[in-house]
Design a protein around this motif. Sequence first.
Motif, PDB file in Angstrom:
ATOM      1  N   LEU A   1     -34.679 -15.183 -25.622  1.00 33.59           N
ATOM      2  CA  LEU A   1     -35.447 -16.035 -26.552  1.00 33.59           C
ATOM      3  C   LEU A   1     -34.660 -16.261 -27.841  1.00 33.59           C
ATOM      4  O   LEU A   1     -34.493 -17.409 -28.287  1.00 33.59           O
ATOM      5  CB  LEU A   1     -36.797 -15.372 -26.832  1.00 33.59           C
ATOM      6  N   LEU A   2     -34.179 -15.182 -28.443  1.00 38.22           N
ATOM      7  CA  LEU A   2     -33.470 -15.288 -29.720  1.00 38.22           C
ATOM      8  C   LEU A   2     -32.148 -16.049 -29.569  1.00 38.22           C
ATOM      9  O   LEU A   2     -31.715 -16.746 -30.495  1.00 38.22           O
ATOM     10  CB  LEU A   2     -33.220 -13.894 -30.293  1.00 38.22           C
ATOM     11  N   SER A   3     -31.511 -15.931 -28.406  1.00 34.02           N
ATOM     12  CA  SER A   3     -30.253 -16.654 -28.169  1.00 34.02           C
ATOM     13  C   SER A   3     -30.477 -18.163 -28.202  1.00 34.02           C
ATOM     14  O   SER A   3     -29.651 -18.910 -28.746  1.00 34.02           O
ATOM     15  CB  SER A   3     -29.655 -16.242 -26.821  1.00 34.02           C
ATOM     16  N   ILE A   4     -31.577 -18.607 -27.621  1.00 35.37           N
ATOM     17  CA  ILE A   4     -31.871 -20.048 -27.614  1.00 35.37           C
ATOM     18  C   ILE A   4     -32.212 -20.532 -29.017  1.00 35.37           C
ATOM     19  O   ILE A   4     -31.747 -21.593 -29.463  1.00 35.37           O
ATOM     20  CB  ILE A   4     -33.010 -20.360 -26.622  1.00 35.37           C
ATOM     21  N   VAL A   5     -33.006 -19.761 -29.749  1.00 37.66           N
ATOM     22  CA  VAL A   5     -33.337 -20.148 -31.129  1.00 37.66           C
ATOM     23  C   VAL A   5     -32.069 -20.206 -31.976  1.00 37.66           C
ATOM     24  O   VAL A   5     -31.868 -21.154 -32.745  1.00 37.66           O
ATOM     25  CB  VAL A   5     -34.362 -19.168 -31.732  1.00 37.66           C
ATOM     26  N   ALA A   6     -31.204 -19.219 -31.831  1.00 39.98           N
ATOM     27  CA  ALA A   6     -29.949 -19.196 -32.592  1.00 39.98           C
ATOM     28  C   ALA A   6     -29.058 -20.383 -32.247  1.00 39.98           C
ATOM     29  O   ALA A   6     -28.311 -20.881 -33.095  1.00 39.98           O
ATOM     30  CB  ALA A   6     -29.198 -17.900 -32.329  1.00 39.98           C
ATOM     31  N   SER A   7     -29.152 -20.849 -31.009  1.00 39.63           N
ATOM     32  CA  SER A   7     -28.304 -21.950 -30.547  1.00 39.63           C
ATOM     33  C   SER A   7     -28.781 -23.316 -31.020  1.00 39.63           C
ATOM     34  O   SER A   7     -27.970 -24.205 -31.300  1.00 39.63           O
ATOM     35  CB  SER A   7     -28.250 -21.953 -29.014  1.00 39.63           C
ATOM     36  N   TYR A   8     -30.096 -23.483 -31.104  1.00 39.23           N
ATOM     37  CA  TYR A   8     -30.648 -24.809 -31.381  1.00 39.23           C
ATOM     38  C   TYR A   8     -31.285 -24.945 -32.764  1.00 39.23           C
ATOM     39  O   TYR A   8     -31.317 -26.041 -33.318  1.00 39.23           O
ATOM     40  CB  TYR A   8     -31.691 -25.171 -30.313  1.00 39.23           C
ATOM     41  N   LYS A   9     -31.800 -23.841 -33.309  1.00 39.48           N
ATOM     42  CA  LYS A   9     -32.455 -23.920 -34.619  1.00 39.48           C
ATOM     43  C   LYS A   9     -32.384 -22.560 -35.311  1.00 39.48           C
ATOM     44  O   LYS A   9     -33.388 -21.873 -35.463  1.00 39.48           O
ATOM     45  CB  LYS A   9     -33.911 -24.377 -34.457  1.00 39.48           C
TER      46      LYS A   9
END
Length: 287
Positions: A49-57
């Motif tokens: 979850l945190l990896s996707i947030v860090a990648s996109y926003k």
Amino acid sequence: MNLMPLVFDRFEHYVKNQAPKVASFHPHFEAALWEMVVNGGKRFRPKLLLSIVASYKPKMLEKAFAPALALEILHTYSLIHDDLPAMDNAPLRRGFQTLHTKYDETSATLVGDGLNTHAFYLLTKAKLKPKTKVKLIQCLSYNGGIYGMVLGQALDCYFEHQKLPLKQLRFIHLNKTAKLIAASLQMGGILADCDKKTRKSLYKLGLDLGLFFQIRDDIVDATQSEQEAGKPTQHDTDKNSYVNLLGLEAAKKEAKNLSDSILTQFKTLNPKANKILNELLSHYFIF
């Protein structure tokens, strides 16, 4: 510089400081409630979850901690219930005594119930827009409940001593394991305000990732010692597993096909997501 280890460290600190304060005269309920949450684990789902947030926003990372914790404690509740005498009757989890052996079966059952409901309470209290909260609650409850993890667990328990065809085994593992992993990525996409196409791609990636890990676990169980694997092995001889149904070499081929597909799917995401997910997951594809 890879900043994700720092993010994961901050999240771990956050987890340890979020233990609920439950005013009562019960001798151990409050302590038992958070015990399995802080007793290690890879935090695999929150990290996705945190990896996707860090990648996109990335500016949403701090606000993503509460949903990531909700995801982790829902997963933890499932492990507590999975270890109960009525299911696996496991004495240890993550190197620690399981709750029903340390305390009693009733306490373990109720702690699991409490973590399940507390996950959704955390989502309602998160500092997010109401529309975002609803999407997160819908995603987690669908994939972690009767249309996902709970259904998969019910099927797995009921058919434990009956040999199933591959199609049915895949259905069980899609629900029991893969859907919550898919939800992890999709919840990251919701928090990062990704478009529908990207969220759909993330979900598909998560399903494939979940199936890959199940096949990988079956191969590890069949081929590695307890010391090599870091956990008990050689336990699936009489169970429904990909190795038992396909044979070892065919199971390895299936795992390789899935890992190749997953790596290809990484490349369809933005470059930062491709890089972060590769750093987080690529070592799993070597076994």
